[in-house]
Design a protein around this motif. Structure first.
Motif: not given
Length: 167
Positions: A125-134
């Motif tokens: 979850d943290m990584r997807l957010r860091a990659l600009g994920g919505r």
């Protein structure tokens, strides 16, 4: 943009069972939304081909020593690559993560909660957010020792979020 497609990506045997539960609880008023299921180890890079009208629901199981299952691990390792740009997921799919863990596997079973046994899901979850994920729905964490009682309410709220999610 409204969600037209949901892809459920599962990592682990228990996660596969919960994926089927997510599908079975899809409300009838969302019949226009197509739902598909895939194993997390199935070429995770192909997820990057999914557009903004797609929501990807990752159901990730954490096993002993805070590690993901073998299937979930390949997907998590793909997204954790340091070579990915910070905007890798911009304009791509929206996402949510449901973590499944078992606090019986931890040493201090007296004071542990679902948060303590779901490291793989939290990392993803943290990584997807860091990659600009919505993010289209909040991170869900469930504990097998507690009978996964958090799963059903999370699934209900997930479908409600999909119904109301806009870009």
């Amino acid at each position: 943009m409204a969600v037209n497609k949901v892809v459920i990506v599962h990592g682990g045997e228990l996660a596969s069972d919960v994926s089927q539960q997510i599908i079975s609880k899809k409300p009838s008023n969302l019949n226009s939304i197509k739902v598909s299921v895939r194993n997390a180890s199935e070429r995770p890079k192909t997820l990057l081909d999914l557009g903004a009208d797609t929501a990807v629901c990752f159901v990730i199981q954490t096993i002993e020593n805070a590690a993901p299952t073998e299937e979930g691990g390949s997907c998590i390792r793909f997204f954790k690559r340091k070579t990915h740009s910070e905007n890798l997921l911009e304009g791509k799919f929206s996402f949510c993560v449901l973590g499944l863990g078992d606090s019986n596997l931890l040493l201090d079973r007296q004071t542990t909660t679902a948060k303590d046994c779901n490291q793989a899901a939290q990392q993803l979850d943290m990584r997807l957010r860091a990659l600009g994920g919505r993010c289209c729905h909040e991170l869900g964490l469930a504990d097998e020792r507690e009978g996964l009682q958090e799963v059903e309410p999370w699934i209900d709220s997930f479908w409600s979020s999909i119904l109301h999610f806009e870009k």
